[in-house]
Design an enzyme around this catalytic site. Structure first.
Site, PDB file in Angstrom:
ATOM      1  N   TYR A   1       0.847  -1.180   0.000  1.00 22.58           N
ATOM      2  CA  TYR A   1       0.000   0.000   0.000  1.00 22.58           C
ATOM      3  C   TYR A   1       0.889   1.239   0.000  1.00 22.58           C
ATOM      4  CZ  TYR A   1       0.758  -0.709   5.054  1.00 22.58           C
ATOM      5  OH  TYR A   1       1.308  -0.940   6.287  1.00 22.58           O
TER       6      TYR A   1
ATOM      7  N   HIS B   1       6.032  -0.746   1.607  1.00 18.69           N
ATOM      8  CA  HIS B   1       6.010   0.314   0.612  1.00 18.69           C
ATOM      9  C   HIS B   1       7.087   0.057  -0.433  1.00 18.69           C
ATOM     10  CE1 HIS B   1       3.565   2.077   3.648  1.00 18.69           C
ATOM     11  NE2 HIS B   1       4.569   2.398   4.430  1.00 18.69           N
TER      12      HIS B   1
END
Length: 243
Positions: A171, A219
Site C-alpha cells: 500500500y 512500501h
C-alpha cells in the site's frame, strides 16, 4: 465497494456491517464539510509536504518550510530539537492509530483509515477512550482538536494505489498519500524530506537506527520516488533534496 488496507496484505474490502454501524457515530461527532474548495485564479495556497528522510539533517530548511500556508507532516515525526532543519509549524498531521501523537490545538488531525477499527478508534479517542489495541497496543486518547479532524476517504487511498503506484507494494506510504492530497488542494506544492540520505541510505532524520532498503517493507520507496521525480520534471512540484 469501499476498500481498505490491512497489515501485511493488499487492498481488502471494508466489512460493510461494521462500516455502516460506524459511519453514523462518526458523522455525528465530526463535521461533515467540504474542505478547500475555494479555488480561484487569484488564490495561491502554498503547501510543504515534509517527509521523514535523513536528508533533512543539516538542510537548514526550517524557515522555508514554516513560510508555507499549509505544512503537512506524517505520523510521529518530531519538530522539537530539529526546528532549524524541519521547521516547527504543523497545520496538518497524518496519522493512524498506531502512529498517533498529541497535537497542537491549531493542527488538523488527518486520519488515514486502513481498517474499520481505525475509524472506531478515532471515535473512541474523543468519547469512551476504550480502544487500547488494534494489531498492537495504541494510545486510548490523544490531545487533538475535535473540530479540526479530517478523515481521508479510503477510495482516495485506493485511487493513489491503483492510478499512481499501479498496485506496486502492499500500500502507499503515508507521505505519498499526503503528497497526492496536497496536489489536489494546493496551488504550489514543495516537497521536503523524501528519498534517501546523501549516503544512499533510507532512514528517518530522528532515528538513525531505522535502516532499510528502498525496496524493502510494505512500501515501494523507489517506485514512489520515481513518481515524485516525474512530477518534478513536469513542474507540478518542487523538490528540496537537502544535500
Amino acid at each position: 465497494m469501499i476498500y481498505c488496507f490491512i497489515s501485511g496484505q493488499k487492498l481488502q474490502p471494508f466489512q460493510t456491517v461494521n462500516l455502516s454501524e460506524t459511519v453514523g457515530p462518526l458523522f455525528s461527532l465530526f463535521r461533515d464539510e467540504e474542505h478547500y474548495s475555494d479555488s480561484s485564479p487569484d488564490r495561491c495556497r502554498t503547501c510543504a509536504v515534509v517527509g521523514n528522510s535523513a536528508n533533512l539533517i543539516r538542510s537548514h530548511y526550517g524557515a522555508i518550510i514554516d513560510n508555507h500556508n499549509f505544512v503537512f507532516r506524517m505520523n510521529h515525526a518530531p519538530t522539537k530539537g530539529y526546528e532549524r532543519d524541519v521547521g516547527e509549524k504543523t497545520t496538518h498531521r497524518a496519522i493512524y492509530p498506531e502512529s498517533a501523537v498529541d497535537l497542537e490545538n491549531s493542527t488538523h488531525l488527518v486520519l488515514l483509515p486502513f481498517k474499520v477499527l481505525d475509524l472506531q478508534w478515532l471515535i473512541s479517542v474523543f468519547t469512551t477512550k476504550n480502544i487500547t489495541r488494534t494489531y498492537r497496543a495504541v494510545k486510548p486518547t490523544i490531545k487533538a482538536n475535535k473540530d479540526k479532524v479530517m478523515i481521508i476517504n479510503p477510495e482516495f487511498m485506493r485511487y493513489v494505489y491503483e492510478s499512481w503506484l499501479k498496485k506496486q507494494g502492499k500500500y502507499p506510504s503515508t507521505g505519498f498519500i499526503m503528497l497526492m492530497l496536497a496536489l489536489h488542494i494546493c496551488d504550489q506544492v514543495n516537497v521536503f524530506g523524501f528519498g534517501a540520505s546523501a549516503n544512499g541510505r533510507w532512514y528517518h532524520y530522528f532515528d538513525h537506527s531505522h535502516h532499510q532498503s528502498v525496496h524493502a517493507g510494505v512500501h515501494r520507496g523507489g517506485v514512489e520516488y520515481d513518481v515524485i521525480l516525474k512530477l518534478e520534471q513536469q513542474q507540478k512540484i518542487r523538490m528540496y533534496r537537502g544535500w
